[in-house]
Motif scaffolding. Sequence first.
Motif, PDB file in Angstrom:
ATOM      1  N   ILE A  85       0.844  -1.202   0.000  1.00  0.00           N
ATOM      2  CA  ILE A  85       0.000   0.000   0.000  1.00  0.00           C
ATOM      3  C   ILE A  85       0.877   1.250   0.000  1.00  0.00           C
ATOM      4  N   SER A  86       1.987   1.204   0.720  1.00  0.00           N
ATOM      5  CA  SER A  86       2.897   2.350   0.753  1.00  0.00           C
ATOM      6  C   SER A  86       3.379   2.707  -0.652  1.00  0.00           C
ATOM      7  N   PRO A  89      -0.987   3.221  -3.141  1.00  0.00           N
ATOM      8  CA  PRO A  89      -2.189   3.431  -2.330  1.00  0.00           C
ATOM      9  C   PRO A  89      -3.499   3.048  -3.016  1.00  0.00           C
ATOM     10  N   TRP A 121      -5.204   1.686   7.970  1.00  0.00           N
ATOM     11  CA  TRP A 121      -4.551   2.625   7.050  1.00  0.00           C
ATOM     12  C   TRP A 121      -5.470   3.812   6.741  1.00  0.00           C
TER      13      TRP A 121
END
Length: 128
Positions: A85-86, A89, A121
Amino acid sequence: MGKYGQAALTAVNFIHSSISNSPLDAWEKATKEIFGDGSWGQIKGCPRSTFLGLCEEGLIKGVISGEYTKSKKNKGYGIKAIELISKNPSLLKSTDILWELVLDGKNISHNSQMDVVTSLWLNNLIEK
């Protein structure tokens, strides 16, 4: 957000507000509130182990790292999801796609682990 994502957020809130003094206690209280005491939903291990694994690594804001789980697999799934995800996104849009990437082609059923990660998140509770 699914019920296990809600459980993760509730558990973090219990820790931040000092209702619980440990991630395990917070998870137990949150799932008891959401699913009912002793229910199958409360004792389901995969989302719990993912949550505790992220806590263990100090990846949740306001939660002190420590030893909280023995599950290396679910902890690893959560950590890898955060890494993915980093970098991308847009993976937050589909837990199914995220799960496929976390597994790297293995055929294992999703068991709410990604619901925990994405809910944390999206609520800015992951240490990035």
